[in-house]
Design a protein around this motif. Structure first.
Motif, PDB file in Angstrom:
ATOM      1  N   ILE A 215      -2.015  -3.881  -3.772  1.00 41.57           N
ATOM      2  CA  ILE A 215      -2.025  -5.326  -3.958  1.00 41.57           C
ATOM      3  C   ILE A 215      -1.011  -5.687  -5.036  1.00 41.57           C
ATOM      4  O   ILE A 215      -0.739  -4.900  -5.942  1.00 41.57           O
ATOM      5  N   ARG A 216      -0.448  -6.893  -4.918  1.00 42.79           N
ATOM      6  CA  ARG A 216       0.485  -7.415  -5.907  1.00 42.79           C
ATOM      7  C   ARG A 216       0.292  -8.916  -6.010  1.00 42.79           C
ATOM      8  O   ARG A 216      -0.039  -9.575  -5.028  1.00 42.79           O
ATOM      9  N   SER A 217       0.575  -9.466  -7.193  1.00 52.48           N
ATOM     10  CA  SER A 217       0.503 -10.909  -7.376  1.00 52.48           C
ATOM     11  C   SER A 217       1.911 -11.483  -7.482  1.00 52.48           C
ATOM     12  O   SER A 217       2.857 -10.778  -7.846  1.00 52.48           O
ATOM     13  N   ALA A 226      -1.483  -8.111   0.123  1.00 50.44           N
ATOM     14  CA  ALA A 226      -2.360  -6.974   0.411  1.00 50.44           C
ATOM     15  C   ALA A 226      -1.705  -6.182   1.537  1.00 50.44           C
ATOM     16  O   ALA A 226      -1.598  -6.675   2.662  1.00 50.44           O
ATOM     17  N   ALA A 227      -1.248  -4.979   1.232  1.00 53.81           N
ATOM     18  CA  ALA A 227      -0.468  -4.196   2.192  1.00 53.81           C
ATOM     19  C   ALA A 227      -1.115  -2.846   2.460  1.00 53.81           C
ATOM     20  O   ALA A 227      -1.649  -2.203   1.556  1.00 53.81           O
ATOM     21  N   THR A 233       0.889  -6.847   6.882  1.00 58.73           N
ATOM     22  CA  THR A 233       0.681  -7.295   5.518  1.00 58.73           C
ATOM     23  C   THR A 233      -0.033  -8.643   5.526  1.00 58.73           C
ATOM     24  O   THR A 233       0.269  -9.524   6.328  1.00 58.73           O
ATOM     25  N   MET A 234      -0.988  -8.801   4.603  1.00 56.48           N
ATOM     26  CA  MET A 234      -1.726 -10.054   4.475  1.00 56.48           C
ATOM     27  C   MET A 234      -1.305 -10.760   3.189  1.00 56.48           C
ATOM     28  O   MET A 234      -1.112 -10.136   2.146  1.00 56.48           O
ATOM     29  N   LEU A 235      -1.177 -12.077   3.279  1.00 55.34           N
ATOM     30  CA  LEU A 235      -0.813 -12.913   2.149  1.00 55.34           C
ATOM     31  C   LEU A 235      -1.981 -13.860   1.888  1.00 55.34           C
ATOM     32  O   LEU A 235      -2.408 -14.589   2.788  1.00 55.34           O
ATOM     33  N   ARG A 242      -7.259 -18.873   1.404  1.00 59.41           N
ATOM     34  CA  ARG A 242      -6.896 -18.549   2.779  1.00 59.41           C
ATOM     35  C   ARG A 242      -5.973 -17.333   2.832  1.00 59.41           C
ATOM     36  O   ARG A 242      -5.097 -17.162   1.988  1.00 59.41           O
ATOM     37  N   SER A 243      -6.182 -16.495   3.836  1.00 52.93           N
ATOM     38  CA  SER A 243      -5.346 -15.306   4.046  1.00 52.93           C
ATOM     39  C   SER A 243      -4.587 -15.464   5.349  1.00 52.93           C
ATOM     40  O   SER A 243      -5.128 -15.943   6.353  1.00 52.93           O
ATOM     41  N   PHE A 244      -3.325 -15.023   5.349  1.00 54.98           N
ATOM     42  CA  PHE A 244      -2.456 -15.163   6.502  1.00 54.98           C
ATOM     43  C   PHE A 244      -1.759 -13.841   6.816  1.00 54.98           C
ATOM     44  O   PHE A 244      -1.386 -13.092   5.898  1.00 54.98           O
TER      45      PHE A 244
END
Length: 328
Positions: A215-217, A226-227, A233-235, A242-244
């Motif tokens: 994870i990274r911010s 979130a990879a 990969t999710m953003l 919300r996650s995309f």
């Protein structure tokens, strides 16, 4: 711990550097008018942020080198392979550069002359970060222990994350002033803990839409990546929750990614990179998900592959500055 340092962004998110499968380090400036030229930074199995623009710490075996596009490469110290590395703020440019190294069992301050100070760790480290406002080295362990080390005095203050239990992953967010962590008991959820307040507390709990390997911010504090290798990969937007799923060829297979200073998502893999403009905050404020995210990717991601220049054209020594032109 190895494999978590395959990509890094510099102190102000204007450069990123990453390792390739062949044990080489690549770097690229993230400015919109200059991104696309990949720089050869020599050999290395891990790369970490240094102190200053474009500056990184490259780990190769036990050897730790500093690298920047202007100064090239310089050996600074030795550290245990697989350690998390950090150059405290203000260290760049000094002959006796200090490096903080967190191994599976020890947090140490190192210099070219050897170990300056060290302390035992009770659990593996997940985060080693520089707190600009507090001028402290932040080390967060898998058991939730938080160490704040003053590099001038070697004094350490110890506390705990507000969410009890063991943690799989964590990352530091300078803007929000705390740490995101993924607990072992709910590996698809991230909790944000204040670490720069007098009394720790949990401010956010977010569903990530995946069980991440990293994870990274973002530099702005608005987003989490979130990879997981082999999965999209999710953003996740911090404000809306919300996650995309991130579009693009590299992101679709979970290639490592970082945020640039201007809130673009950059994914890298070997000599290829992919740049994606991230939606603005207003584009994700619909909490019920009624707004389709596809509407808001303002431009399709473009993947580029570098063309290596011949070795004789390189102009800087020890792998420190050969530029690799990018083509489409």
């Amino acid at each position: 711990m190895t494999g978590r340092a395959g990509i890094a962004v510099d102190d102000d998110s204007t450069w990123c550097a990453w390792t390739t499968a062949g044990g080489l380090v690549r770097a690229m400036e993230l400015g919109a008018d200059r991104s696309g030229e990949i720089v050869d930074a020599g050999r290395g199995t891990a790369v970490h942020a240094g102190s200053g623009t474009g500056r990184f710490l490259v780990h190769d075996g036990e050897d730790v080198r500093s690298w920047s596009p202007d100064a090239g490469t310089r050996s600074v110290c030795s550290a245990e392979p697989g350690s998390l590395l950090l150059e405290p703020g203000g260290a760049a440019g000094h002959e006796a550069t200090l490096v903080a190294a967190a191994s599976e069992s020890e947090l140490a301050l190192l210099s070219a002359a050897g170990t300056v100070s060290s302390q035992r760790l009770g659990a593996p480290p997940l985060v080693l970060a520089w707190q600009h406002r507090r001028r402290r080295i932040l080390c967060v362990l898998a058991d939730g222990t938080v160490h704040k080390l003053d590099p001038r005095t070697a004094r350490t203050d110890t506390s705990s994350l507000s969410f009890t239990g063991n943690h799989r992953l964590a990352c530091y967010d300078e803007v929000l002033g705390g740490v995101w962590s993924v607990p072992e008991q709910s590996p698809d959820t991230a909790h944000f803990h204040r670490t720069e307040a007098d009394r720790p507390g949990t401010l956010y709990t977010l569903g990530l839409g995946t069980v991440p390997a990293a994870i990274r911010s973002s530099h702005s504090g608005e987003w989490l990546i979130a990879a997981t290798p082999g999965r999209p990969t999710m953003l996740t937007n911090v404000n809306s929750g919300r996650s995309f799923t991130v579009p693009g060829e590299l992101a679709a297979r979970g290639a490592p990614g970082v945020f640039s200073f201007d809130n673009r998502l950059v994914s890298v893999e070997g000599d290829a990179f992919e740049v994606l403009p991230v939606p603005a905050r207003a584009d994700v404020r619909s909490r019920d998900g009624s707004l389709p995210i596809e509407t808001f990717w303002s431009a399709p991601p473009q993947m580029h592959r570098a063309t290596r220049r011949p070795k004789e054209e390189r102009t800087r020594g020890e792998g420190g500055g050969a530029r690799v032109g990018a083509g489409s």
